[in-house]
Design a protein around this motif. Structure first.
Motif: not given
Length: 292
Positions: A13, A15, A235, A257-258, A260, A264-265, A268, A271
């Protein structure tokens, strides 16, 4: 034609996962989480992931011929010792631009290091590309731009690609044996819903793989700039790919994951994880960074 289904190689996960590179001597994949200030080492045989805390935002790490890793951080170039898991500052690159950080890098066949800088706020056009050759750092290629990415060198070592992520374009230039460059010229530009071109690499046939931030996948282009393959990931933010394994037939892909939203997170869950899939065309061996 069978659809390629990328698999999760390591769950973390991140970032802003970035900078995967295969370490043939150690049989592992190195990659970073820029915003998490982490350097990760993934062992594909055991499936284990080990991490080290970096002393700042770390954009890349390249295995070097002195047994260490050369790393690009916001404060400049550092050495990382895999045995002691410690970072040592080496030298500044842009001491008058404290808002910049280093972002993405590669080596050419002679072990020269090509890397870029960028505005950490991702707004000002203060990023440049650099060549590190025999301890000397020179500004090269196109610029300035906001976010540099790539660079990537052809397997023959005669061509180099530079990416302007915010400008959604990739340049190419002739790369000569002495490290000098021909004039950069357009290679690819994007205006649609592909997302933003992020990190790039080349395969053994000279095709160019590009990860797309916000593009839900990676695309492969032939040397003439024609798209010949698209691999969709579950993702949105796909950052960079790297060939790994003894036969260089596995493509590892970092993601982020940045940016999102919470919704959205939730949609996904992978991510920021490290993905892998089998490549139709293998990669080519990368030279160790040589900076003496």
């Amino acid at each position: 034609m069978a659809v390629i289904e990328p698999r999760v190689a390591a769950r973390l996960g991140a970032t802003l996962g970035e900078g995967p590179v295969w370490d043939a001597q150690r049989g592992c994949m190195w990659f970073v989480d820029i915003k998490g200030k982490k350097l990760h080492r993934f062992d594909p045989v055991s499936g284990t992931l080990a991490s080290a805390d970096a002393p700042g935002e770390i954009g890349w790490a390249l295995p070097a011929d002195n047994g260490r890793l050369l790393c690009g951080l916001q404060a400049g170039l550092h050495w990382f010792d895999p045995d002691t898991r410690t970072f040592t500052f080496w030298r500044s690159v842009e001491p008058t631009l404290p808002g910049n950080r280093l972002n993405d890098a590669c080596t050419d066949r002679q072990g020269r290091v090509w890397f870029g800088s960028m505005d950490n706020a991702e707004t000002a056009e203060s990023g440049h590309f650099y060549r590190l050759d025999a301890g000397q750092i020179d500004r090269v290629g196109p610029g300035p731009v906001s976010i540099t990415n790539g660079p990537a060198v052809s397997p023959a070592g005669d061509r180099i690609y530079f990416t302007d992520t915010i400008g959604r374009r990739i340049w190419q230039a002739a790369l000569h044996d002495d490290g000098s460059l021909g004039d950069p010229r357009p290679f690819l530009s994007f205006t649609g819903d592909e997302g933003y071109p992020d990190g790039s690499i080349t395969d053994a046939e000279g095709n160019v793989w590009v990860g797309f931030f916000g593009g839900h996948g990676a695309r492969r282009f032939d040397p003439a700039g024609r798209e010949i393959e698209f691999v969709r990931l579950p993702v949105a933010n796909v950052t960079k790919l790297a060939f790994g394994g003894e036969d260089l037939r596995t493509l590892y892909t970092t993601t982020a994951a940045k940016g999102l939203s919470a919704e959205e997170r939730a949609a996904q869950p992978h991510a920021g994880d490290l993905f892998a899939f089998d490549a139709k065309v293998p990669g080519h061996p990368l030279a160790l960074a040589h900076v003496a």
